[in-house]
Motif scaffolding. Structure first.
Motif, short mmCIF file in Angstrom:
data_model
loop_
_atom_site.label_atom_id
_atom_site.label_comp_id
_atom_site.label_asym_id
_atom_site.label_seq_id
_atom_site.Cartn_x
_atom_site.Cartn_y
_atom_site.Cartn_z
N MET A 1 5.43 -0.23 12.97
CA MET A 1 6.87 -0.06 12.88
C MET A 1 7.29 0.98 13.93
N ASP A 2 8.20 0.60 14.80
CA ASP A 2 8.60 1.51 15.86
C ASP A 2 9.78 2.41 15.44
N HIS A 3 10.15 3.30 16.33
CA HIS A 3 11.21 4.28 16.06
C HIS A 3 12.53 3.60 15.69
N ASN A 4 12.92 2.55 16.43
CA ASN A 4 14.19 1.87 16.17
C ASN A 4 14.20 1.16 14.82
N GLN A 5 13.07 0.61 14.41
CA GLN A 5 12.98 -0.03 13.10
C GLN A 5 13.13 1.02 11.98
N LYS A 6 12.51 2.17 12.18
CA LYS A 6 12.64 3.26 11.20
C LYS A 6 14.09 3.72 11.11
N LEU A 7 14.72 3.87 12.26
CA LEU A 7 16.11 4.30 12.33
C LEU A 7 17.02 3.29 11.62
N SER A 8 16.80 2.02 11.84
CA SER A 8 17.58 0.97 11.19
C SER A 8 17.41 1.02 9.67
N LEU A 9 16.19 1.22 9.21
CA LEU A 9 15.94 1.31 7.77
C LEU A 9 16.66 2.52 7.17
N ILE A 54 10.58 5.60 1.16
CA ILE A 54 11.60 4.59 1.41
C ILE A 54 10.89 3.25 1.49
N ILE A 55 11.41 2.26 0.79
CA ILE A 55 10.77 0.94 0.78
C ILE A 55 11.30 0.10 1.94
N GLN A 56 10.40 -0.28 2.83
CA GLN A 56 10.77 -1.15 3.95
C GLN A 56 10.67 -2.61 3.50
N LYS A 57 9.65 -2.93 2.71
CA LYS A 57 9.53 -4.26 2.09
C LYS A 57 8.65 -4.14 0.87
N GLY A 58 8.84 -5.08 -0.08
CA GLY A 58 8.04 -5.09 -1.28
C GLY A 58 8.77 -4.59 -2.50
N VAL A 59 8.00 -4.31 -3.55
CA VAL A 59 8.55 -3.84 -4.83
C VAL A 59 7.66 -2.73 -5.37
N ILE A 60 8.30 -1.64 -5.78
CA ILE A 60 7.60 -0.50 -6.37
C ILE A 60 8.10 -0.31 -7.80
N ARG A 61 7.17 -0.15 -8.73
CA ARG A 61 7.52 0.06 -10.14
C ARG A 61 7.48 1.56 -10.43
N ILE A 62 8.56 2.08 -10.99
CA ILE A 62 8.64 3.47 -11.42
C ILE A 62 8.46 3.45 -12.93
N HIS A 63 7.47 4.20 -13.42
CA HIS A 63 7.12 4.05 -14.84
C HIS A 63 6.48 5.32 -15.41
N ASP A 64 6.41 5.32 -16.74
CA ASP A 64 5.66 6.34 -17.48
C ASP A 64 4.75 5.56 -18.40
N GLY A 65 3.51 5.41 -17.99
CA GLY A 65 2.59 4.57 -18.74
C GLY A 65 3.07 3.12 -18.68
N ALA A 66 3.20 2.49 -19.85
CA ALA A 66 3.63 1.10 -19.90
C ALA A 66 5.15 0.96 -19.82
N TYR A 67 5.89 2.06 -20.03
CA TYR A 67 7.36 2.00 -20.00
C TYR A 67 7.86 2.01 -18.56
N THR A 68 8.60 0.98 -18.19
CA THR A 68 9.13 0.87 -16.82
C THR A 68 10.57 1.35 -16.78
N PHE A 69 10.82 2.31 -15.87
CA PHE A 69 12.18 2.79 -15.65
C PHE A 69 12.93 1.88 -14.69
N SER A 99 3.68 -4.06 -0.34
CA SER A 99 4.80 -3.28 0.17
C SER A 99 4.44 -2.47 1.40
N THR A 100 5.47 -2.18 2.18
CA THR A 100 5.39 -1.21 3.25
C THR A 100 6.40 -0.13 2.91
N ILE A 101 5.93 1.11 2.84
CA ILE A 101 6.81 2.22 2.49
C ILE A 101 6.70 3.30 3.56
N LEU A 102 7.74 4.08 3.67
CA LEU A 102 7.75 5.18 4.62
C LEU A 102 7.77 6.48 3.85
N LYS A 103 6.92 7.39 4.23
CA LYS A 103 6.77 8.66 3.53
C LYS A 103 7.44 9.77 4.34
#
Length: 141
Positions: A1-9, A54-69, A99-103
């Motif tokens: 992922m280049d600088h311009n793609q990051k900037l766009s995201l 930051i999520i560039q593509k994909g799906v991330i689950r935010i959860h506490d154990g089995a409980y999904t927020f 997923s692809t994520i940016l940290k």
């Protein structure tokens, strides 16, 4: 992922949409790109927080154990509280679909915050929206 793609995201995220492009360019320069597969843990509840994602593509689950927020998708951010403090994580984040994520790490981000209040304003607005959503969800349970 280049600088311009990051900037766009960055421009597409609620947290940075009002940030001047010159400041976004500085943020884009400090982002690390990470690929994660389903089941991969990004962080666990109780881990020391020191970065936002930051999520560039994909799906991330935010959860506490089995409980999904929430299931978060493209252009959404998570872990943003850790940019403001270094407390422990209040939930876990796990990859649900490839997923692809940016940290974005806290120390270099603080340097940018010192120069641009629009970035801080965006973070505060996002936190307020999330608190309202949680309050509404709790009221209906």
């Amino acid at each position: 992922m280049d600088h311009n793609q990051k900037l766009s995201l960055l421009k597409k995220t609620a947290i940075f949409r009002n940030t001047p492009e010159t400041d976004l360019a500085a943020i884009a320069d400090i982002l690390d790109v990470i690929s994660v597969k389903p089941g991969d843990s990004i962080f666990l509840k109780g881990d020391k927080g020191d970065s936002m994602y930051i999520i560039q593509k994909g799906v991330i689950r935010i959860h506490d154990g089995a409980y999904t927020f929430a299931f978060l998708k493209k252009n959404e951010v998570f872990g943003e509280l850790s940019l403001l403090d270094a407390e422990t994580r209040s939930a876990s984040a796990t990859c649900d679909k490839e997923s692809t994520i940016l940290k974005l790490e806290q120390p270099p981000f603080y340097e940018i915050l010192a120069k641009d209040q629009e970035v801080l304003k965006g973070i505060l607005q996002m936190l307020c929206r999330r608190i309202r959503a949680l309050d509404e969800k709790s009221a209906h349970e």
